[in-house]
Design an enzyme around this catalytic site. Structure first.
Site, PDB file in Angstrom:
ATOM      1  N   ASN A   1    -120.032  -6.815  -5.898  1.00  0.00           N
ATOM      2  CA  ASN A   1    -119.184  -7.534  -4.615  1.00  0.00           C
ATOM      3  C   ASN A   1    -117.878  -7.096  -5.376  1.00  0.00           C
ATOM      4  O   ASN A   1    -117.461  -7.089  -6.764  1.00  0.00           O
ATOM      5  CB  ASN A   1    -118.926  -9.269  -4.713  1.00  0.00           C
ATOM      6  CG  ASN A   1    -120.163  -9.524  -4.718  1.00  0.00           C
ATOM      7  OD1 ASN A   1    -121.347  -9.297  -4.054  1.00  0.00           O
ATOM      8  ND2 ASN A   1    -120.238 -10.614  -5.176  1.00  0.00           N
TER       9      ASN A   1
ATOM     10  N   HIS B   1    -119.253  -1.830  -7.260  1.00  0.00           N
ATOM     11  CA  HIS B   1    -118.777  -1.066  -6.143  1.00  0.00           C
ATOM     12  C   HIS B   1    -117.273  -1.381  -6.077  1.00  0.00           C
ATOM     13  O   HIS B   1    -117.033  -0.889  -4.710  1.00  0.00           O
ATOM     14  CB  HIS B   1    -119.343  -1.750  -5.073  1.00  0.00           C
ATOM     15  CG  HIS B   1    -121.274  -2.071  -5.124  1.00  0.00           C
ATOM     16  ND1 HIS B   1    -121.536  -2.119  -3.420  1.00  0.00           N
ATOM     17  CD2 HIS B   1    -121.709  -0.935  -5.363  1.00  0.00           C
ATOM     18  CE1 HIS B   1    -122.590  -1.687  -4.459  1.00  0.00           C
ATOM     19  NE2 HIS B   1    -123.022  -1.103  -5.170  1.00  0.00           N
TER      20      HIS B   1
HETATM   21  N1  APR Z   1    -126.695 -18.087  -2.180  1.00  0.00           N
HETATM   22  C1  APR Z   1    -127.514 -17.111  -2.845  1.00  0.00           C
HETATM   23  N2  APR Z   1    -127.634 -16.144  -1.969  1.00  0.00           N
HETATM   24  C2  APR Z   1    -127.338 -16.080  -0.819  1.00  0.00           C
HETATM   25  C3  APR Z   1    -125.966 -17.481  -0.189  1.00  0.00           C
HETATM   26  C4  APR Z   1    -126.155 -18.164  -1.394  1.00  0.00           C
HETATM   27  N3  APR Z   1    -125.696 -19.065  -0.122  1.00  0.00           N
HETATM   28  N4  APR Z   1    -126.134 -16.702   1.169  1.00  0.00           N
HETATM   29  C5  APR Z   1    -126.804 -15.479   1.169  1.00  0.00           C
HETATM   30  N5  APR Z   1    -127.337 -15.305   0.961  1.00  0.00           N
HETATM   31  C6  APR Z   1    -128.310 -13.990   0.020  1.00  0.00           C
HETATM   32  C7  APR Z   1    -129.123 -13.786   1.554  1.00  0.00           C
HETATM   33  O1  APR Z   1    -130.269 -14.037   1.738  1.00  0.00           O
HETATM   34  C8  APR Z   1    -128.999 -11.899   1.605  1.00  0.00           C
HETATM   35  O2  APR Z   1    -130.455 -11.285   0.825  1.00  0.00           O
HETATM   36  O3  APR Z   1    -127.445 -13.081  -0.053  1.00  0.00           O
HETATM   37  C9  APR Z   1    -127.938 -11.706   0.366  1.00  0.00           C
HETATM   38  C10 APR Z   1    -126.761 -10.984   0.975  1.00  0.00           C
HETATM   39  O4  APR Z   1    -127.334  -8.951   0.858  1.00  0.00           O
HETATM   40  P1  APR Z   1    -126.542  -8.459   1.197  1.00  0.00           P
HETATM   41  O5  APR Z   1    -125.624  -9.292   2.980  1.00  0.00           O
HETATM   42  O6  APR Z   1    -126.976  -7.455   2.486  1.00  0.00           O
HETATM   43  O7  APR Z   1    -125.162  -8.156  -0.134  1.00  0.00           O
HETATM   44  P2  APR Z   1    -125.385  -7.142  -0.520  1.00  0.00           P
HETATM   45  O8  APR Z   1    -126.766  -7.242  -1.087  1.00  0.00           O
HETATM   46  O9  APR Z   1    -124.286  -7.582  -1.398  1.00  0.00           O
HETATM   47  O10 APR Z   1    -124.930  -5.863  -0.584  1.00  0.00           O
HETATM   48  C11 APR Z   1    -125.032  -4.978  -1.096  1.00  0.00           C
HETATM   49  O11 APR Z   1    -124.432  -3.420   0.481  1.00  0.00           O
HETATM   50  O12 APR Z   1    -123.686  -2.950   2.336  1.00  0.00           O
HETATM   51  C12 APR Z   1    -122.918  -2.678   0.505  1.00  0.00           C
HETATM   52  O13 APR Z   1    -121.170  -1.956  -0.734  1.00  0.00           O
HETATM   53  C13 APR Z   1    -121.979  -3.680  -0.124  1.00  0.00           C
HETATM   54  O14 APR Z   1    -121.991  -4.637  -2.339  1.00  0.00           O
HETATM   55  C14 APR Z   1    -122.365  -4.411  -1.018  1.00  0.00           C
HETATM   56  C15 APR Z   1    -123.919  -3.827  -1.202  1.00  0.00           C
END
Ligand code: APR
Length: 244
Positions: free
Chosen positions: A100, A117
């Site tokens: 994040n 990131h």
């Molecule tokens: N608690 C825990 N997990 C949650 C919650 C919650 N309240 N709400 C949603 N999630 C989960 C979703 O199910 C999903 O698996 O959080 C995850 C978010 O996934 P992404 O949106 O893909 O985010 P992330 O995995 O951090 O993405 C990685 O991608 O776009 C790039 O640089 C950006 O750092 C980011 C990277």
């Protein structure tokens, strides 16, 4: 909520490493990227989150990052962030790796944070790398340029196709190799190299725990899948750990 075996493993651990993704900030009101209302459902990452797009469409990319900066300035850490601060004080060797860029872990009080990131509240010149505060960025209506060399100023985040900050990655890898317990929390585990860390932890004998409302590609290899919201599960977990 938690099995006896799991509680025993937690209570006996010294070294814990945590990897977080956008999901841990969802309960603070920060949109995730790939969920139903995720940012990548509304915007195209290839048009906004890579260097070529920035050079081609500087004004649009800055507009998008100013929108995200304003959004993040208005949100606060949630109980999930604060529970991780407590865990940092409980375990003798605790490392927090985050994908994040929202700075919420540090704002909650976490100290040892590796930002893979970057950080959306940082900005730097693409020429001489001079750093600039958000105050300066928001004080200019036109596209921000460096007062030292005249080059464009960019947001301090890692874009698709760019290398992660070497020092942060090296520390993250080290903390992943040398932990007894590895948590993967709120990440869809699809963006590499961050997504390789849970596998690396498993290879090095760590007890793998995932916290997510949905299963992910990593779920099949974890030792404990805690299905739910991190803002609800983590504070419960801390209560169990500190209970005598
Ligand atoms: N608690 C825990 N997990 C949650 C919650 C919650 N309240 N709400 C949603 N999630 C989960 C979703 O199910 C999903 O698996 O959080 C995850 C978010 O996934 P992404 O949106 O893909 O985010 P992330 O995995 O951090 O993405 C990685 O991608 O776009 C790039 O640089 C950006 O750092 C980011 C990277």
């Amino acid at each position: 909520m938690f099995s006896e075996k799991f509680i025993k493993v937690l209570k006996s651990a010294q070294s814990v490493t945590v990897l977080t993704g956008a999901g841990i900030s969802a309960e603070s009101g920060v949109p995730t990227f790939r969920g139903d209302d995720g940012l990548w459902k509304k915007f195209k990452p290839e048009e906004l989150a890579n260097f070529d797009a920035f050079i081609k469409n500087t004004e649009l990319v800055w507009e998008w990052y100013k929108y995200r900066k304003k959004l993040i300035a208005d949100v606060k850490p949630n109980p999930g962030h604060y529970a991780l601060v407590e865990m940092e004080n409980i375990f003798s060797n605790f490392s927090l790796i985050t994908q994040n860029v929202d700075n919420l872990h540090r704002r909650a009080g976490s100290k040892k944070v590796f930002e893979l990131h970057g950080n959306i509240q940082k900005n730097y010149c693409i020429g001489c790398k001079k750093e600039f505060s958000d105050e300066i960025i928001f004080s200019k209506l036109e596209i921000p340029r460096c007062d030292n060399c005249g080059e464009l100023i960019r947001p301090g985040v890692v874009w698709f196709g760019e290398c992660l900050p070497e020092d942060q990655w090296n520390e993250a890898e080290k903390a992943t190799r040398n932990c007894e317990i590895f948590f993967t929390i709120g990440t869809s585990a699809v963006v590499y190299p961050a997504a390789s860390l849970p596998y690396l932890a498993k290879e090095h004998g760590a007890f793998l725990i995932e916290i997510n409302p949905e299963p992910t590609p990593v779920t099949s290899i974890v030792d404990e899948f805690l299905q739910g919201k991190s803002g609800e599960i983590l504070p419960e977990l801390v209560k169990v750990i500190i209970k005598k």
